[in-house]
Design a protein around this motif. Structure first.
Motif, PDB file in Angstrom:
ATOM      1  N   LYS A 178       1.311   3.314  12.420  1.00  0.00           N
ATOM      2  CA  LYS A 178       0.301   3.877  11.522  1.00  0.00           C
ATOM      3  C   LYS A 178      -0.932   2.992  11.531  1.00  0.00           C
ATOM      4  N   ALA A 179      -2.107   3.644  11.527  1.00  0.00           N
ATOM      5  CA  ALA A 179      -3.374   2.924  11.506  1.00  0.00           C
ATOM      6  C   ALA A 179      -4.373   3.695  10.658  1.00  0.00           C
ATOM      7  N   PHE A 180      -5.211   2.949   9.931  1.00  0.00           N
ATOM      8  CA  PHE A 180      -6.240   3.530   9.071  1.00  0.00           C
ATOM      9  C   PHE A 180      -7.584   2.895   9.394  1.00  0.00           C
ATOM     10  N   LEU A 181      -8.642   3.681   9.222  1.00  0.00           N
ATOM     11  CA  LEU A 181     -10.007   3.173   9.241  1.00  0.00           C
ATOM     12  C   LEU A 181     -10.536   3.259   7.820  1.00  0.00           C
ATOM     13  N   PHE A 182     -10.724   2.107   7.183  1.00  0.00           N
ATOM     14  CA  PHE A 182     -11.080   2.035   5.769  1.00  0.00           C
ATOM     15  C   PHE A 182     -12.553   1.697   5.584  1.00  0.00           C
ATOM     16  N   ASP A 183     -13.143   2.265   4.524  1.00  0.00           N
ATOM     17  CA  ASP A 183     -14.407   1.775   4.006  1.00  0.00           C
ATOM     18  C   ASP A 183     -14.086   0.554   3.151  1.00  0.00           C
ATOM     19  N   THR A 184     -14.612  -0.605   3.506  1.00  0.00           N
ATOM     20  CA  THR A 184     -14.170  -1.855   2.900  1.00  0.00           C
ATOM     21  C   THR A 184     -14.526  -1.978   1.425  1.00  0.00           C
ATOM     22  N   SER A 185     -15.633  -1.411   1.008  1.00  0.00           N
ATOM     23  CA  SER A 185     -16.063  -1.582  -0.380  1.00  0.00           C
ATOM     24  C   SER A 185     -15.321  -0.655  -1.330  1.00  0.00           C
ATOM     25  N   SER A 186     -15.191   0.616  -0.993  1.00  0.00           N
ATOM     26  CA  SER A 186     -14.540   1.586  -1.882  1.00  0.00           C
ATOM     27  C   SER A 186     -13.046   1.700  -1.637  1.00  0.00           C
ATOM     28  N   LYS A 187     -12.547   1.158  -0.519  1.00  0.00           N
ATOM     29  CA  LYS A 187     -11.128   1.237  -0.122  1.00  0.00           C
ATOM     30  C   LYS A 187     -10.686   2.687   0.041  1.00  0.00           C
ATOM     31  N   ILE A 188     -11.604   3.521   0.518  1.00  0.00           N
ATOM     32  CA  ILE A 188     -11.300   4.907   0.876  1.00  0.00           C
ATOM     33  C   ILE A 188     -11.084   4.953   2.386  1.00  0.00           C
ATOM     34  N   HIS A 189      -9.985   5.543   2.812  1.00  0.00           N
ATOM     35  CA  HIS A 189      -9.761   5.584   4.252  1.00  0.00           C
ATOM     36  C   HIS A 189     -10.551   6.739   4.866  1.00  0.00           C
ATOM     37  N   VAL A 190     -11.382   6.373   5.822  1.00  0.00           N
ATOM     38  CA  VAL A 190     -12.286   7.310   6.474  1.00  0.00           C
ATOM     39  C   VAL A 190     -11.535   8.217   7.437  1.00  0.00           C
ATOM     40  N   ALA A 191     -10.547   7.648   8.123  1.00  0.00           N
ATOM     41  CA  ALA A 191      -9.775   8.413   9.093  1.00  0.00           C
ATOM     42  C   ALA A 191      -8.434   7.718   9.287  1.00  0.00           C
ATOM     43  N   THR A 192      -7.486   8.443   9.821  1.00  0.00           N
ATOM     44  CA  THR A 192      -6.187   7.900  10.176  1.00  0.00           C
ATOM     45  C   THR A 192      -5.667   8.668  11.378  1.00  0.00           C
ATOM     46  N   ASP A 193      -4.610   8.165  11.988  1.00  0.00           N
ATOM     47  CA  ASP A 193      -4.055   8.864  13.132  1.00  0.00           C
ATOM     48  C   ASP A 193      -3.318  10.114  12.661  1.00  0.00           C
ATOM     49  N   THR A 194      -2.817  10.889  13.591  1.00  0.00           N
ATOM     50  CA  THR A 194      -2.256  12.194  13.256  1.00  0.00           C
ATOM     51  C   THR A 194      -0.845  12.130  12.691  1.00  0.00           C
ATOM     52  N   SER A 195      -0.228  10.967  12.660  1.00  0.00           N
ATOM     53  CA  SER A 195       1.093  10.868  12.043  1.00  0.00           C
ATOM     54  C   SER A 195       0.967  11.029  10.533  1.00  0.00           C
ATOM     55  N   PRO A 196       2.013  11.531   9.862  1.00  0.00           N
ATOM     56  CA  PRO A 196       1.928  11.764   8.413  1.00  0.00           C
ATOM     57  C   PRO A 196       1.626  10.478   7.652  1.00  0.00           C
ATOM     58  N   VAL A 197       0.859  10.628   6.576  1.00  0.00           N
ATOM     59  CA  VAL A 197       0.482   9.485   5.740  1.00  0.00           C
ATOM     60  C   VAL A 197       1.599   9.222   4.739  1.00  0.00           C
ATOM     61  N   ASP A 198       2.168   8.044   4.806  1.00  0.00           N
ATOM     62  CA  ASP A 198       3.176   7.618   3.845  1.00  0.00           C
ATOM     63  C   ASP A 198       2.470   6.959   2.669  1.00  0.00           C
ATOM     64  N   GLN A 199       2.800   7.396   1.454  1.00  0.00           N
ATOM     65  CA  GLN A 199       2.110   6.888   0.277  1.00  0.00           C
ATOM     66  C   GLN A 199       2.305   5.386   0.113  1.00  0.00           C
ATOM     67  N   ALA A 200       3.495   4.906   0.392  1.00  0.00           N
ATOM     68  CA  ALA A 200       3.744   3.470   0.254  1.00  0.00           C
ATOM     69  C   ALA A 200       2.911   2.664   1.244  1.00  0.00           C
ATOM     70  N   THR A 201       2.788   3.155   2.474  1.00  0.00           N
ATOM     71  CA  THR A 201       1.979   2.457   3.474  1.00  0.00           C
ATOM     72  C   THR A 201       0.510   2.455   3.084  1.00  0.00           C
ATOM     73  N   HIS A 202       0.023   3.595   2.590  1.00  0.00           N
ATOM     74  CA  HIS A 202      -1.375   3.668   2.146  1.00  0.00           C
ATOM     75  C   HIS A 202      -1.636   2.699   1.000  1.00  0.00           C
ATOM     76  N   ASN A 203      -0.723   2.645   0.035  1.00  0.00           N
ATOM     77  CA  ASN A 203      -0.897   1.729  -1.097  1.00  0.00           C
ATOM     78  C   ASN A 203      -0.870   0.274  -0.640  1.00  0.00           C
ATOM     79  N   LEU A 204      -0.009  -0.027   0.320  1.00  0.00           N
ATOM     80  CA  LEU A 204       0.073  -1.385   0.837  1.00  0.00           C
ATOM     81  C   LEU A 204      -1.235  -1.796   1.508  1.00  0.00           C
TER      82      LEU A 204
END
Length: 343
Positions: A178-204
């Motif tokens: 799993k990989a995310f592209l985050f906006d560093t200031s707001s901590k909003i992920h701009v994009a991620t790969d096509t695998s499903p987003v796991d809530q625990a991984t996103h929170n981590l």
């Protein structure tokens, strides 16, 4: 909500905020320029002060404990009016303040709000039975609000498919699950790969990014020091255009200074860009998982999960893929800027 997302306001200080009494416009410079209208609860289509055709997305916020007809009726009123004026608009519903209820009550209230809204829409017209209305359960006390706003933002980024493809290639080349592209200031992920987003991984990833943002101002790069800086072996990428206005480059010289010819003026060496990185092991046992952080632009960061064995034994391969990922992001944003300027 906006102060917590974009101004990094501590959650405990939200108790001292005044309620929204009039329409307030917020200009936010994130991965794309946003103009957000913060509207009070009593606003209507007629008192909004602008045509609904001027908006690309409407986010309607409902208190999870508010199961009465008034907010549901107002939401249905906006949906019906929007479909007549701008049928291509995105409509999102944030069922907010989810932290106030227990888990079972939270799910039940969320279900009831969803059913009441859809039933009222079908009563208005059978055509609304398939209306693309998205509901999100949100709270400022966890990362659910950032996850929901990320999904809203994804629909506004024209280059999202290209960013997702870059992340897919990175995951394939580095064995990253799993990989995310985050906006560093707001901590909003701009994009991620096509695998499903796991809530625990996103929170981590959000927690790790918050920790790095907290300690980041304590450190300074030595790359600006000419005694310790080294020449970068590769050209540094240009940061993406995130500001709403551009700064023109002036060809004039300071007052009182005669212009220098190109033959006599030495070209100052360009300062190398500094792209910090970090990593932390998520498991003391082997084989484990390592969470990595690589700054891609001054505003975007790549956060990825990697097998610890891959990160320890093939770190050069990982860094090489990060460089190419950074170059891809730079080219995407430069092409987007050229398209905006040409239009």
């Amino acid at each position: 909500m906006l102060q917590v997302l974009f101004d990094d306001l501590p959650v405990k200080q939200t108790f001292y905020l005044e309620p929204t009494m009039r329409v307030a416009k917020h200009f936010i410079d994130t991965v794309i320029p946003l103009e957000i209208w913060d509207c009070p609860g009593n606003v209507t289509v007629d008192t909004l002060g602008a045509s609904l055709a001027d908006f690309s997305t409407i986010v309607f916020v409902i208190d999870i404990r508010d199961l009465y007809q008034h907010p549901v009726s107002k939401l249905v009123e906006f949906i019906v009016a929007t479909c007549q004026i701008n049928p291509d608009i995105h409509f999102e519903v944030f069922v907010h303040k989810a932290e106030r209820l227990q888990e079972d009550d939270k799910i039940e209230n969320f279900r009831q709000i969803h059913e009441r809204v859809m039933d009222r829409l079908v009563d208005e017209s059978p055509e609304f039975e398939q209306f693309p209305l998205n509901f999100h359960l949100t709270s400022i006390y966890d990362h659910s609000l950032r996850e929901a706003f990320s999904r809203v933002l994804h629909k506004l980024i024209d280059s999202l498919p290209y960013l997702e493809e870059l992340l897919n290639v990175f995951c394939s080349n580095t064995a990253s699950p799993k990989a995310f592209l985050f906006d560093t200031s707001s901590k909003i992920h701009v994009a991620t790969d096509t695998s499903p987003v796991d809530q625990a991984t996103h929170n981590l990833c959000c927690d790790y990014l918050s920790m790095l943002n907290s300690f980041g101002p304590l450190y300074k790069s030595n790359s600006n020091d000419p005694r310790t800086s080294r020449v970068s072996p590769t050209p540094a990428p240009t940061p993406p255009p995130t500001a709403t206005t551009s700064t023109p480059i002036s060809s004039t010289t300071p007052a009182g200074t005669p212009p220098l010819s190109s033959s006599s003026s030495p070209v100052p060496p360009s300062k190398p860009h500094f792209y910090p990185s970090a990593a932390t092991s998520l498991s003391p046992s082997r084989p484990g998982t390592t969470l990595t952080y690589h700054l891609v632009t001054p505003h975007l960061a790549l956060l990825a999960l990697l097998p610890t064995t891959v990160y320890d034994m093939r770190r050069g391969l990982v860094e090489w893929n990060v460089v190419w990922f950074r170059e891809g992001v730079r080219e995407i944003w430069e092409s987007g800027l050229r398209g905006v300027l040409e239009s």
